[in-house]
Motif scaffolding. Structure first.
Motif, short mmCIF file in Angstrom:
data_model
loop_
_atom_site.label_atom_id
_atom_site.label_comp_id
_atom_site.label_asym_id
_atom_site.label_seq_id
_atom_site.Cartn_x
_atom_site.Cartn_y
_atom_site.Cartn_z
N ASN A 184 0.80 -1.17 0.05
CA ASN A 184 -0.06 0.16 0.01
C ASN A 184 0.95 1.25 -0.01
N ILE A 185 2.00 1.24 0.65
CA ILE A 185 2.89 2.33 0.51
C ILE A 185 3.13 2.67 -0.91
N ARG A 186 3.55 1.58 -1.70
CA ARG A 186 4.00 1.96 -3.19
C ARG A 186 2.84 2.14 -3.92
N LEU A 187 1.68 1.61 -3.56
CA LEU A 187 0.42 2.21 -4.37
C LEU A 187 0.23 3.57 -4.00
N LEU A 188 0.30 4.02 -2.87
CA LEU A 188 0.12 5.48 -2.53
C LEU A 188 1.24 6.55 -3.10
N LEU A 189 2.35 5.93 -3.37
CA LEU A 189 3.29 6.67 -4.14
C LEU A 189 3.00 6.83 -5.65
N LEU A 190 2.23 5.79 -6.28
CA LEU A 190 1.55 5.86 -7.32
C LEU A 190 0.25 6.81 -7.62
N THR A 191 -0.51 6.62 -6.50
CA THR A 191 -1.71 7.59 -6.62
C THR A 191 -2.30 7.74 -5.33
N THR A 192 -2.71 8.69 -4.58
CA THR A 192 -3.71 9.07 -3.76
C THR A 192 -5.06 9.39 -4.00
N ASN A 193 -5.54 9.03 -5.37
CA ASN A 193 -6.97 9.17 -5.64
C ASN A 193 -7.82 8.11 -4.98
N ILE A 232 12.91 -3.55 4.35
CA ILE A 232 12.41 -4.12 2.99
C ILE A 232 11.48 -3.19 2.35
N THR A 233 10.92 -2.47 2.88
CA THR A 233 9.70 -1.50 2.31
C THR A 233 10.53 -0.30 1.72
N ALA A 234 11.47 0.07 2.36
CA ALA A 234 12.32 1.24 2.02
C ALA A 234 13.20 0.82 0.75
N LYS A 235 13.79 -0.51 0.53
CA LYS A 235 14.17 -0.95 -0.68
C LYS A 235 13.05 -1.00 -1.60
N TYR A 236 11.92 -1.27 -1.44
CA TYR A 236 10.94 -1.73 -2.29
C TYR A 236 10.45 -0.31 -2.80
N VAL A 237 10.56 0.81 -2.20
CA VAL A 237 9.87 2.13 -2.52
C VAL A 237 10.91 3.11 -3.02
N LYS A 238 12.21 2.63 -3.08
CA LYS A 238 13.14 3.84 -3.12
C LYS A 238 13.29 4.52 -4.36
N ASP A 239 12.75 3.94 -5.54
CA ASP A 239 12.71 4.45 -6.75
C ASP A 239 11.68 5.39 -6.81
N LEU A 240 10.39 5.38 -6.18
CA LEU A 240 9.51 6.25 -5.90
C LEU A 240 9.56 7.21 -4.76
N ALA A 241 9.91 6.88 -3.73
CA ALA A 241 9.87 7.55 -2.48
C ALA A 241 10.49 8.93 -2.41
#
Length: 310
Positions: A184-193, A232-241
């Motif tokens: 969900n963190i990655r989802l929310l980096l893609l959209t907050t709609n 692991i989450t930080a690694k997973y979203v580092k390209d968007l976060a």
């Protein structure tokens, strides 16, 4: 069509009630893909009648070519799905009858990318508390707020458009808990709609073999898993976060691993986290392994951990 993906493992005592609650949904245009992660109980026998009598349900044994684990099974199930919308659901919980109808009507009416139903825990004695007691009418939706558990939800309650689900995955190589966190963190980096539906549409079962009960019995294990989850989450979203989110995740990892070290358990991912911290915080990040060693040997070193956090 909504694709419901369920990963299951040894949930024979509960899964029938879960599937019956899905079969009785007022919104009927769905498929339900059940991926068995190698159950050793009689799950297959319990599931067989409903699969035989309702073609919307499919039961699949995880193939040997797929890694074991609930998150791997969720990802595999999604690759088999065909719906325009995705919903992941746990095999011991219960959908209330209008769960799908309210969710999809809300999403389509206002053209949201995702919606989130509300949920309440229950056990053999009755209803308990909500997993997240938030102000659903006024809580802002963002990746950082989700990371901090200020605006959060469980796996069961998300309904998301496939175009976004296609860009997401559940991280498989982590201990099986908080599966919705990095997703969900990655989802929310893609959209907050998205929209928080202010209505309880799910009952989440609390039982002795469930994560919530196990965590309360072993807080050290709980801290180890959460420390891993943040890293692991930080690694997973580092390209968007944004940097603020990465700093928060790594800071939380540092604090928990230092706490673990002071209990004479040497934490995992120290080298990887050190490199990550050095990239984000510069030379101060190099204080992290020193704080871990100090905490492990002497039970002290918090000041070093604080410096490493940046």
């Amino acid at each position: 069509m909504i694709s419901i993906i369920i990963a299951t493992y040894n949930r024979a005592p509960y899964i029938l009630e879960t599937l019956q609650s899905i079969a009785q949904q007022t919104y009927e245009n769905f498929e339900c893909i059940i991926v068995d992660d190698g159950s050793t109980d009689n799950t297959s026998e319990v599931v067989a009648p409903i699969v035989a009598n309702d073609k919307r349900f499919t039961y699949i044994l995880r193939p040997e070519t797929q890694k074991k684990g609930a998150n791997h099974s969720r990802n595999y199930g999604f690759t088999l799905s065909k719906g325009d919308y995705a919903k992941f659901f746990d095999s011991d919980d219960v959908m209330l009858p209008t769960h799908l109808e309210v969710s999809i009507n809300t999403l389509e009416k206002s053209q949201y990318d995702f919606v989130v139903a509300d949920c309440i825990n229950f056990d053999s004695k009755g209803l308990l508390e909500r997993p997240y007691n938030i102000d659903r009418k006024n809580s802002p939706i963002s990746a950082l707020r989700f990371a901090q558990f200020k605006t959060a939800w469980i796996t069961n309650d998300l309904l998301v458009k496939r175009e976004f689900a296609n860009k997401l995955k559940f991280e498989g190589d982590i201990r099986d808990q908080a599966s919705e966190y990095q997703y969900n963190i990655r989802l929310l980096l893609l959209t907050t709609n998205g929209f928080l539906i202010d209505k309880i549409l799910t009952h989440r079962r609390i039982h002795d073999d469930g994560f919530v009960v196990k965590a309360k019995k072993d807080m050290l294990r709980f801290d180890i898993m959460n420390a891993e989850l943040y890293y692991i989450t930080a690694k997973y979203v580092k390209d968007l976060a944004p940097e603020a989110l990465l700093r928060w995740l790594l800071s939380s990892h540092v604090l928990l691993t230092y706490k673990v070290a002071t209990q004479k358990v040497f934490p995992e991912n120290v080298i990887g986290a050190t490199l990550f911290l050095a990239k984000i915080n510069g030379i101060s990040g190099l204080m992290y392994p020193l704080s871990i060693i100090s905490g492990y040997i002497t039970g002290k070193g918090y000041k070093l951990a604080k410096i490493a956090r940046g």
